[in-house]
Write an enzyme that holds these catalytic residues in place. Structure first.
Site, mmCIF file in Angstrom:
data_model
loop_
_atom_site.group_PDB
_atom_site.id
_atom_site.type_symbol
_atom_site.label_atom_id
_atom_site.label_comp_id
_atom_site.label_asym_id
_atom_site.label_seq_id
_atom_site.Cartn_x
_atom_site.Cartn_y
_atom_site.Cartn_z
ATOM 1 N N HIS A 1 -70.752 37.395 0.735
ATOM 2 C CA HIS A 1 -70.520 37.823 2.110
ATOM 3 C C HIS A 1 -71.821 37.589 2.867
ATOM 4 O O HIS A 1 -72.896 37.977 2.399
ATOM 5 C CB HIS A 1 -70.140 39.305 2.118
ATOM 6 C CG HIS A 1 -69.592 39.781 3.424
ATOM 7 N ND1 HIS A 1 -70.336 39.782 4.573
ATOM 8 C CD2 HIS A 1 -68.369 40.259 3.758
ATOM 9 C CE1 HIS A 1 -69.586 40.235 5.566
ATOM 10 N NE2 HIS A 1 -68.385 40.536 5.096
ATOM 11 N N ARG B 1 -69.316 39.389 13.092
ATOM 12 C CA ARG B 1 -69.371 37.958 13.426
ATOM 13 C C ARG B 1 -68.116 37.566 14.197
ATOM 14 O O ARG B 1 -68.168 36.780 15.141
ATOM 15 C CB ARG B 1 -69.504 37.115 12.158
ATOM 16 C CG ARG B 1 -70.888 37.159 11.559
ATOM 17 C CD ARG B 1 -70.990 36.255 10.340
ATOM 18 N NE ARG B 1 -70.140 36.708 9.254
ATOM 19 C CZ ARG B 1 -69.167 35.998 8.705
ATOM 20 N NH1 ARG B 1 -68.914 34.774 9.102
ATOM 21 N NH2 ARG B 1 -68.449 36.498 7.725
#
Ligand SMILES: Cc1cc2nc3c(=O)[nH]c(=O)nc-3n(C[C@H](O)[C@H](O)[C@H](O)COP(=O)(O)OP(=O)(O)OC[C@H]3O[C@@H](n4cnc5c(N)ncnc54)[C@H](O)[C@@H]3O)c2cc1C
Length: 575
Positions: free
Chosen positions: A236, A258
């Site tokens: 991640h 994001r």
């Protein structure tokens, strides 16, 4: 030795284990069902830690075909298409069950529809969530429902071996250590579900809960089952980097940051993602992690060797409101996520690989089923954020339904093979009985494991590194065998359990490295600097590893394109 009998035995109490228990009970309330778990039911595992949310095609502009295509393309054409199809179709049922039967509240739009947010790698915003701490909502409701039913709970009960019947053709039960007393206990069962949730905690930076140490995968391997896609370890991109003194380092800051437009900056405070991918920060996790790792290798880094996430341009108050949990987590560590910069590093998050299984959750061993992160093949080379909890709840429920039916029709308690039992106990007793050369701390072994996996079997790999890693893993195995435990008291002996954790992790690390060596192309999470090409998609093959005569055997098996071939799309065909 203490012995218990049950109809259905479920290992693990994450989304997969608890859904399986509820569905099996619903299918046949007369069955005896036992959930055995290394931690406390409802308090351990990764489903509770789910932040961002749950992917499901609910909106009328979305479709299961679109969700399916995103999953296949995100997985670089390596997913098993029947498994992926089951995931996307049954996710719709499960989310309704979670809301309407089990009592979860997910965030809603002003018009009353369920709010679905953006996650990377998806062509539609389909991630259902409860703020940014979705897993707590799901697991609390599931646990309450399990507590309310006559389902036996064995907590702080560590599974150590899958025990076959005498002929070796079927599962007869599972051997455990009752962690509270240190006693060995055999639970015989007609059907067993492996749902211990994988967990790549062998890497220096990792996100999963500490109870997850790949025990299920190690047990499956020893039981002769094949594991697929094991080279596919997902990193991640945004693990919190808060220094070496805190376990908060490595924990994840969710994908929605994001998705919402957060920027990644290098040590010089420059945004770098647009140089690597047109989707920039919204590219899939594999791309972003690799770009970050490449940027880190140039040395253009923050004080702890990482990069930064910056959200301030989206408006402090908005970030504070939309990502309350993340803002508070960062605040706890002294960082201002809403208005400042937070140092981050790619962190090992999820194993796409796992036990080979069929769409009804059955495995190569009669009576043994698998679901959730222990199962391989649903995501191929890359799991989309939001498809993890969908995977564990969907296949957990399938397993519960199928096991209840199977047990009723043909399940029986079988005689077990005592030799496997004795071997397993000897292995676990090793640190107490093998005249240890040193009563050293396990910390150096763990640190060496973390370093070798991060540096040589991590985000960017090559043949020389993988071979070096395998020899380091051999040496760690020897080191572990030499490291005895001074305290002979078995009750709640956490050093003993740590030793067993490391045993599982070293064993599974070797599988990851061997599978990585066998895959001489680069797909999704697996990137070989010496073989950077993806290779022809039509010839896609997956790695399948099993143990034979104490050695690992690796086969490359062709992916079956049962619904759509590379170059085609269900969406275009539908149009
Ligand atoms: C921080 C974090 C955030 C995440 N966010 C998301 C997200 O937003 N969306 C998404 O889709 N996915 C997310 N994931 C991934 C998701 O959590 C997993 O895909 C999923 O929850 C796995 O479910 P599971 O039931 O297979 O395993 P888990 O929920 O991890 O449960 C495993 C269980 O097995 C038990 N166990 C382990 N070993 C043994 C043993 N030897 N004996 C007995 N029991 C054992 C554990 O104690 C635990 O109860 C996230 C993961 C993490 C770590």
């Amino acid at each position: 030795m203490r012995q218990l009998d049950t109809d259905i035995l479920i290992l693990g109490s994450g989304g997969a284990g608890l859904f399986a228990a509820l569905h099996a009970h619903k299918a046949n309330p007369a069955l005896s069902i036992t959930v055995a778990v290394k931690g406390l039911l409802g308090k351990c595992g990764c489903t509770r830690m789910v932040q961002g949310g749950y992917n499901v095609a609910l909106a009328k502009e979305d479709s299961i075909e679109r969700h399916f295509m995103d999953t296949i393309e995100g997985g670089k054409w390596l997913p098993d298409q029947d498994l992926a199809w089951k995931l996307v179709t049954l996710a719709v049922e499960r989310i309704h069950e979670l809301e309407n039967e089990l009592g979860c509240f997910f965030d809603r739009n002003p018009d009353g529809t369920v709010h679905q947010k953006a996650f990377a790698g998806q062509t539609f915003d389909r991630t259902v969530h409860k703020g940014d701490l979705t897993g707590i909502e799901i697991i609390n409701r599931l646990a309450e429902q399990v507590w309310a039913r006559k389902i036996r709970r064995l907590e702080e009960f560590r599974a150590i071996e899958l025990i076959r019947n005498r002929s070796g053709s079927a599962i007869a039960g599972v051997l455990f250590i009752d962690m509270r007393t240190g006693e060995y206990t055999l639970v015989r069962a007609k059907a067993v579900l492996l749902a211990t949730g994988g967990g790549p905690t062998m890497y220096k930076y990792h996100t999963p809960s500490g109870d997850k140490t790949c025990d299920g995968l190690a047990m499956a391997l020893r039981a002769g089952l094949a594991l697929r896609d094991m080279e596919m370890v997902q990193f991640h991109p945004t693990g919190l980097l808060a220094g070496t003194h805190t376990r908060m380092t490595g924990t994840v800051l969710e994908e929605g940051l994001r998705g919402a437009g957060g920027h990644l900056l290098n040590g010089a405070r420059e945004r770098f993602m647009p140089r690597y991918d047109p989707l920039a920060e919204r590219a899939t996790r594999d791309f972003v992690s690799r770009a970050m790792f490449t940027e880190m290798r140039t040395g253009n880094v923050g004080p702890n060797g990482g990069l930064y996430i910056s959200m301030a341009h989206l408006g402090k108050e908005k970030v504070r409101k939309d990502f309350k949990g993340m803002v508070e987590r960062c605040e706890d560590c002294g960082f201002d996520l809403a208005g400042g910069l937070v140092e981050v590093v790619p962190t090992a998050h999820y194993m796409m690989g796992g036990v080979e299984f069929a769409a009804d959750c059955s495995t190569g061993l009669k009576g043994l089923y698998v679901a959730g992160e222990d199962a391989g093949g649903v995501h191929g080379a890359n799991r989309l954020g939001g498809n993890g909890v969908a995977n564990s709840t969907v296949f957990g429920a399938v397993a519960g339904d199928i096991m209840a039916n199977w047990v009723e029709k043909e399940g029986s308690l079988l005689d077990f093979d005592p030799s496997v039992l004795n071997e397993a106990i000897s292995r676990c007793e090793m640190p107490f009985t093998s005249k240890p050369l040193s009563h050293g701390s396990l910390e150096p072994v763990r640190e060496r494991l973390h370093e070798v996996m991060w540096n040589k079997v991590g985000i960017i790999r090559d043949e020389a590194g993988l071979r070096a890693a395998l020899s380091e893993l051999d040496s760690l195995e020897v080191e572990l065998a030499r490291t005895g435990i001074a305290d002979g008291n078995r009750a709640f002996n956490l050093t003993w359990h740590d030793w067993l954790n490391l045993k599982s992790l070293v064993q599974v690390s070797r599988v990851i490295a061997e599978a990585g060596l066998a895959r001489t192309d680069s797909r999704g999470a697996h990137y070989r600097e010496d073989h950077p090409e993806a290779g022809p998609l039509e010839d896609s093959a997956y790695t399948s590893v099993h143990e034979e005569g104490g050695r690992l055997r690796i086969d490359m098996k062709p992916v079956r394109f049962t619904r759509v071939k590379p170059g085609q799309s269900l969406l275009r065909d539908a149009a």
